[in-house]
Design a protein around this motif. Structure first.
Motif, PDB file in Angstrom:
ATOM      1  N   THR A  71      -5.012  -5.354  10.777  1.00 50.00           N
ATOM      2  CA  THR A  71      -5.308  -5.010   9.204  1.00 50.00           C
ATOM      3  C   THR A  71      -4.694  -3.973   8.544  1.00 50.00           C
TER       4      THR A  71
ATOM      5  N   CYS B 260      -3.939  -2.915   4.199  1.00 50.63           N
ATOM      6  CA  CYS B 260      -3.746  -3.510   2.884  1.00 50.63           C
ATOM      7  C   CYS B 260      -3.063  -2.044   1.634  1.00 50.63           C
TER       8      CYS B 260
ATOM      9  N   HIS C 205      -9.700  -2.999   1.771  1.00 48.65           N
ATOM     10  CA  HIS C 205     -10.006  -4.751   2.719  1.00 48.65           C
ATOM     11  C   HIS C 205      -9.815  -4.034   3.271  1.00 48.65           C
TER      12      HIS C 205
ATOM     13  N   ALA D 251      -3.241  -9.655   9.429  1.00 48.93           N
ATOM     14  CA  ALA D 251      -3.735 -10.087   8.424  1.00 48.93           C
ATOM     15  C   ALA D 251      -4.219  -8.281   7.596  1.00 48.93           C
TER      16      ALA D 251
ATOM     17  N   GLU E 223      -0.553  -6.672   4.267  1.00 45.79           N
ATOM     18  CA  GLU E 223       0.065  -6.535   3.082  1.00 45.79           C
ATOM     19  C   GLU E 223       1.617  -5.816   2.917  1.00 45.79           C
ATOM     20  N   GLN E 224       1.601  -4.883   4.359  1.00 46.24           N
ATOM     21  CA  GLN E 224       1.987  -4.272   4.034  1.00 46.24           C
ATOM     22  C   GLN E 224       2.765  -4.737   5.763  1.00 46.24           C
TER      23      GLN E 224
ATOM     24  N   LYS F 169       0.754 -14.736  10.738  1.00 47.98           N
ATOM     25  CA  LYS F 169       0.368 -13.938  10.276  1.00 47.98           C
ATOM     26  C   LYS F 169      -0.326 -14.309   8.322  1.00 47.98           C
TER      27      LYS F 169
ATOM     28  N   PRO G 168      -2.290 -13.199   4.221  1.00 46.28           N
ATOM     29  CA  PRO G 168      -2.742 -11.822   4.148  1.00 46.28           C
ATOM     30  C   PRO G 168      -3.593 -11.552   4.281  1.00 46.28           C
TER      31      PRO G 168
END
Length: 102
Positions: free
Chosen positions: A7, A9, A15, A62, A64-65, A80, A82
């Motif tokens: 994970t 964010c 997150h 999960a 965002e980058q 994959k 968000p």
């Protein structure tokens, strides 16, 4: 089943942690072994070992980058999504990831 995840964010705090917790709890609820690596401002926390990655039936990103050291997961089935997806419905994320290997 054995599931590993990453994970992440943009800031790597709220997150990232919420998604990791949601994946772990949802996996346990469904009877699966889950370990999640968190990547963010503090670097890599709860780092997955080579053996854990090799033994995993599926990998969940999960994020965002870009996943750090993503080459560790070469050859694995990767789902994959968000970072918010497991927070909203972790059980669905687990079920969708497992559907990739059936």
């Amino acid at each position: 089943m054995k599931i590993v995840g990453v994970t992440s964010c943009p800031t790597g705090v709220a997150h990232t942690n919420m998604a990791a917790k949601a994946l772990t709890k949802s996996g346990e609820k469904l009877g699966h072994m889950v370990k999640v690596e968190k990547q963010g401002a503090l670097g890599i926390q709860n780092r997955l070992t080579k053996q854990e990655i090799e033994e995993a039936d599926v990998v969940i990103f999960a994020v965002e980058q870009k996943v750090r050291e993503e080459e560790r997961f070469t050859g694995k089935t990767i789902y994959k999504i968000p970072v918010a997806a497991p927070i909203k419905n972790g059980v669905k994320v687990i079920e969708d990831a497992l559907a990739l290997i059936k």
